[in-house]
Enzyme design. Structure first.
Site, PDB file in Angstrom:
ATOM      1  N   HIS A 168       0.855  -1.188   0.000  1.00 34.25           N
ATOM      2  CA  HIS A 168       0.000   0.000   0.000  1.00 34.25           C
ATOM      3  C   HIS A 168       0.887   1.232   0.000  1.00 34.25           C
ATOM      4  O   HIS A 168       1.972   1.230   0.603  1.00 34.25           O
ATOM      5  CB  HIS A 168      -0.887   0.005   1.252  1.00 34.25           C
ATOM      6  CG  HIS A 168      -1.372   1.382   1.645  1.00 34.25           C
ATOM      7  ND1 HIS A 168      -0.735   2.147   2.605  1.00 34.25           N
ATOM      8  CD2 HIS A 168      -2.407   2.121   1.190  1.00 34.25           C
ATOM      9  CE1 HIS A 168      -1.376   3.300   2.726  1.00 34.25           C
ATOM     10  NE2 HIS A 168      -2.379   3.307   1.882  1.00 34.25           N
ATOM     11  N   ARG A 221      -0.276  12.651  -0.185  1.00 30.73           N
ATOM     12  CA  ARG A 221      -1.422  13.557  -0.252  1.00 30.73           C
ATOM     13  C   ARG A 221      -1.070  14.945   0.286  1.00 30.73           C
ATOM     14  O   ARG A 221      -0.118  15.114   1.040  1.00 30.73           O
ATOM     15  CB  ARG A 221      -2.587  12.983   0.564  1.00 30.73           C
ATOM     16  CG  ARG A 221      -2.240  12.738   2.020  1.00 30.73           C
ATOM     17  CD  ARG A 221      -3.309  11.931   2.749  1.00 30.73           C
ATOM     18  NE  ARG A 221      -2.929  11.682   4.139  1.00 30.73           N
ATOM     19  CZ  ARG A 221      -2.225  10.634   4.548  1.00 30.73           C
ATOM     20  NH1 ARG A 221      -1.834   9.735   3.670  1.00 30.73           N
ATOM     21  NH2 ARG A 221      -1.916  10.482   5.821  1.00 30.73           N
ATOM     22  N   HIS A 248      12.863  -1.717   3.720  1.00 28.63           N
ATOM     23  CA  HIS A 248      13.183  -0.649   4.676  1.00 28.63           C
ATOM     24  C   HIS A 248      14.438   0.120   4.285  1.00 28.63           C
ATOM     25  O   HIS A 248      14.547   1.310   4.594  1.00 28.63           O
ATOM     26  CB  HIS A 248      13.303  -1.232   6.085  1.00 28.63           C
ATOM     27  CG  HIS A 248      11.983  -1.465   6.743  1.00 28.63           C
ATOM     28  ND1 HIS A 248      11.307  -0.477   7.425  1.00 28.63           N
ATOM     29  CD2 HIS A 248      11.190  -2.564   6.780  1.00 28.63           C
ATOM     30  CE1 HIS A 248      10.168  -0.957   7.881  1.00 28.63           C
ATOM     31  NE2 HIS A 248      10.063  -2.218   7.501  1.00 28.63           N
ATOM     32  N   HIS A 253      -7.670  -4.685  17.935  1.00 28.17           N
ATOM     33  CA  HIS A 253      -8.518  -5.789  18.387  1.00 28.17           C
ATOM     34  C   HIS A 253      -7.870  -7.153  18.170  1.00 28.17           C
ATOM     35  O   HIS A 253      -8.306  -8.144  18.753  1.00 28.17           O
ATOM     36  CB  HIS A 253      -9.873  -5.733  17.675  1.00 28.17           C
ATOM     37  CG  HIS A 253      -9.809  -5.876  16.193  1.00 28.17           C
ATOM     38  ND1 HIS A 253      -9.251  -4.913  15.373  1.00 28.17           N
ATOM     39  CD2 HIS A 253     -10.209  -6.874  15.366  1.00 28.17           C
ATOM     40  CE1 HIS A 253      -9.324  -5.307  14.114  1.00 28.17           C
ATOM     41  NE2 HIS A 253      -9.891  -6.500  14.078  1.00 28.17           N
ATOM     42  N   GLY A 259     -17.929  12.305   0.905  1.00 27.93           N
ATOM     43  CA  GLY A 259     -18.787  12.062  -0.251  1.00 27.93           C
ATOM     44  C   GLY A 259     -18.030  11.653  -1.488  1.00 27.93           C
ATOM     45  O   GLY A 259     -18.482  11.881  -2.612  1.00 27.93           O
ATOM     46  N   GLY A 260     -16.868  11.034  -1.310  1.00 28.91           N
ATOM     47  CA  GLY A 260     -16.097  10.556  -2.448  1.00 28.91           C
ATOM     48  C   GLY A 260     -16.768   9.372  -3.117  1.00 28.91           C
ATOM     49  O   GLY A 260     -17.780   8.837  -2.648  1.00 28.91           O
ATOM     50  N   ARG A 261     -16.192   8.934  -4.208  1.00 25.67           N
ATOM     51  CA  ARG A 261     -16.771   7.827  -4.979  1.00 25.67           C
ATOM     52  C   ARG A 261     -16.462   6.504  -4.285  1.00 25.67           C
ATOM     53  O   ARG A 261     -15.311   6.143  -4.087  1.00 25.67           O
ATOM     54  CB  ARG A 261     -16.193   7.836  -6.394  1.00 25.67           C
ATOM     55  CG  ARG A 261     -16.782   6.773  -7.310  1.00 25.67           C
ATOM     56  CD  ARG A 261     -16.334   7.020  -8.741  1.00 25.67           C
ATOM     57  NE  ARG A 261     -16.863   6.010  -9.640  1.00 25.67           N
ATOM     58  CZ  ARG A 261     -16.177   4.934 -10.044  1.00 25.67           C
ATOM     59  NH1 ARG A 261     -14.948   4.748  -9.596  1.00 25.67           N
ATOM     60  NH2 ARG A 261     -16.715   4.055 -10.876  1.00 25.67           N
TER      61      ARG A 261
END
Length: 309
Positions: free
Chosen positions: A105, A109, A144, A174, A257-259
């Site tokens: 991943h 941003r 790394h 959890h 409210g993104g897609r």
């Protein structure tokens, strides 16, 4: 503050990563889906499905704006609540077919919060992390090492700080276990000037594929059995749990409210859960949680130390 330069870079980064993943896959290409957000902005989703190497690879660009920051974006900074916002980024998740190739991943941003009569407040965020199903020490060290090299020009303290933040963030409370073997995570970055902060975000974004593609190449042709495939699907369940319960990017996308298709593209196409599964003692499956899913200094491991922290 040059927001347009950031947007241009992010679109170029999306194209560059997709191109390299297509080359490594060799059998399938990305489809492109552009979308618009009613409240403002939109994005470009690119997805590769059922390729030769990648079962699902999603690389999403989004640029959204609105009149009020969603709760997930202002939770740690309540003084920003009610400001208008602009957010842009590239986020990706790669789910390979072969259980010996880790899931990965990455995200980079920029957020800008505005209020009339005041200077804009901006910050960068992002990072990348690796989620193996079968442990490989050399892969962990190489991953790394690239992350450390990307951080090095910005100070000796940067890699250890953002490596630790990654370990702490990608943690399933959890389950009392990390999601994977870590990498880098940073948020609310504005301690440097805009130019330097943007340069750091680029260093992280550009280094992701340098870290991941060699790992894919080394492992994609390893033989595997149905047992290993079933364990991969079981461990993918942990990935789903984290993304739906804890991930701030998922929450931000849904709250803003993104897609939905773009937000949930990180989920694997196949996954399974099994009640109270316990791996066989001494097995490679047991080794994953007993050795690899530990907060560990992998670069200390490179010198022969156990590296446990």
């Amino acid at each position: 503050m040059q927001v347009d330069d950031v947007k241009s870079y992010l679109l170029e980064l999306q194209d560059a990563i997709c191109s390299q993943l297509e080359e490594e896959d060799g059998a399938a290409g990305f489809i492109t889906d552009t979308w618009e957000r009613e409240e403002g902005g939109g994005g470009r989703s690119r997805v590769l499905a059922q390729g030769g190497v990648f079962e699902k690879a999603g690389v999403n660009f989004s640029h959204v704006y609105g009149d009020s920051l969603p709760p997930s974006a202002s939770a740690s900074r309540p003084e920003l609540a009610g400001r208008s916002f602009e957010a842009m980024g590239v986020s990706l998740v790669i789910h390979p077919h072969n259980p010996y190739v880790p899931t990965s991943h990455a995200n980079v941003r920029l957020f800008v919060a505005r209020k009339p009569g005041e200077a804009p407040i901006w910050w960068f965020g992002g990072g990348y992390d690796l989620t193996p199903y079968y442990g490989n020490r050399d892969d962990c060290i190489a991953w790394h090492r690239v992350a450390q090299e990307a951080c090095a020009p910005f100070g000796d303290e940067v890699y250890p700080q953002y490596k630790q933040w990654c370990d702490e963030y990608f943690y399933l409370k959890h389950r009392d276990e990390p999601r994977g073997v870590g990498g880098l995570f940073f948020d609310d970055l504005n301690k440097w000037d805009f130019v330097t902060s943007f340069a750091f975000m680029r260093a992280v974004g550009d280094s992701y594929i340098k870290a991941y593609r060699p790992i894919v190449a080394r492992n994609k042709n390893k033989p595997f059995t149905e047992r290993e495939r079933q364990f991969q699907l079981y461990r993918r369940g942990r990935y789903v749990e984290f993304n739906l319960v804890f991930d701030r990017g998922t929450l931000f996308g849904l709250q803003s409210g993104g897609r939905t298709e773009a937000i949930l593209m990180s989920l694997p196409p196949l996954v399974r859960w099994e009640y109270d599964y316990q791996p066989e003692a001494g097995s490679a499956e047991a080794e994953l949680t007993e050795y690899y899913l530990r907060h560990r200094d992998w670069l200390a491991s490179d010198t022969g130390s156990s590296g446990d922290v």
